[in-house]
Design an enzyme around this catalytic site. Structure first.
Site, PDB file in Angstrom:
ATOM      1  N   HIS A  23      -4.468  12.579  87.875  1.00 56.83           N
ATOM      2  CA  HIS A  23      -3.321  11.989  88.221  1.00 56.83           C
ATOM      3  C   HIS A  23      -2.456  13.008  87.450  1.00 56.83           C
ATOM      4  O   HIS A  23      -1.171  12.264  87.145  1.00 56.83           O
ATOM      5  CB  HIS A  23      -3.223  10.496  87.568  1.00 56.83           C
ATOM      6  N   SER A  72       4.654   9.745  89.962  1.00 53.63           N
ATOM      7  CA  SER A  72       4.045   8.549  90.229  1.00 53.63           C
ATOM      8  C   SER A  72       5.100   7.443  90.534  1.00 53.63           C
ATOM      9  O   SER A  72       5.900   7.573  91.352  1.00 53.63           O
ATOM     10  CB  SER A  72       3.089   8.068  89.112  1.00 53.63           C
ATOM     11  N   ASP A 118      -6.902  12.018  92.937  1.00 56.50           N
ATOM     12  CA  ASP A 118      -6.174  11.153  92.024  1.00 56.50           C
ATOM     13  C   ASP A 118      -6.881   9.940  91.953  1.00 56.50           C
ATOM     14  O   ASP A 118      -7.007   9.237  93.085  1.00 56.50           O
ATOM     15  CB  ASP A 118      -4.806  10.878  92.628  1.00 56.50           C
TER      16      ASP A 118
END
Length: 182
Positions: free
Chosen positions: A158, A65, A131
């Site tokens: 995620h 991320s 996600d």
């Protein structure tokens, strides 16, 4: 012996630490990145600069991320940029996240993708189609910009423990493959 550096800026990530096995593992995650709830680009870059002292063809990064764009910003600013084995970016992005404008400082300056490509032997991006934080398309765009192998996952959210994602066999397999091809 290879060095694997994890840049996971959140506290709940799938455990791959035990899976790496015989590799020398340098771990930077679970709270070692400052202010993960209110991230500041310069603090994060400084943390990476303080923790990553050397890299070479046997150095691999796995980032998740916001850790992905932070890693890209970090390696891009190195002058000269040393070569390194490669990286895996999980739910990575380099474009603005409209739902998280507080992260704009991380993406406002465009990354020199060609510079990073020229320094790496292997590159991969993993993205979940479901996600809910980083849109799948942004990870796919990043993969194209970095000319990486792209691994779409149907269900992974995620890639957090909260998503019932507690093992990361795909990362392990990709990393193993990267290290074998060098």
């Amino acid at each position: 012996m290879s060095n694997v550096l994890l840049v996971f800026p959140i506290k709940k990530i799938p455990s791959i630490v035990d899976r790496i096995g015989g590799f020398l593992l340098l771990v930077y995650y679970k709270g070692s990145i400052p202010n993960s709830s209110d991230p500041k680009k310069e603090e994060w870059l400084e943390t990476l600069a303080n923790k990553i002292k050397n890299s070479d063809d046997n150095t691999y990064f796995v980032a998740h991320s916001l850790g992905s764009i932070t890693l890209l910003n970090y390696v891009e600013q190195l002058n000269p940029l040393p070569g390194f084995g490669g990286f895996i970016l999980v739910s990575g992005f380099s474009e603005r996240l409209s739902s998280l404008s507080s992260l704009d400082p991380f993406t406002v300056k465009k990354v020199d993708y060609q510079k990073i490509i020229s320094a790496t032997n292997s590159r991969a991006v993993i993205a979940a189609k479901d996600d809910y934080i980083v849109p799948f398309q942004l990870s796919q765009n990043l993969s194209k910009q970095l000319d990486t192998s792209f691994y779409p996952v149907e269900k992974g959210g995620h890639f957090l423990e909260d998503d019932d994602f507690i093992a990361f066999q795909l990362v392990y397999d990709i990393l193993n493959n990267m290290m074998k091809t060098v």
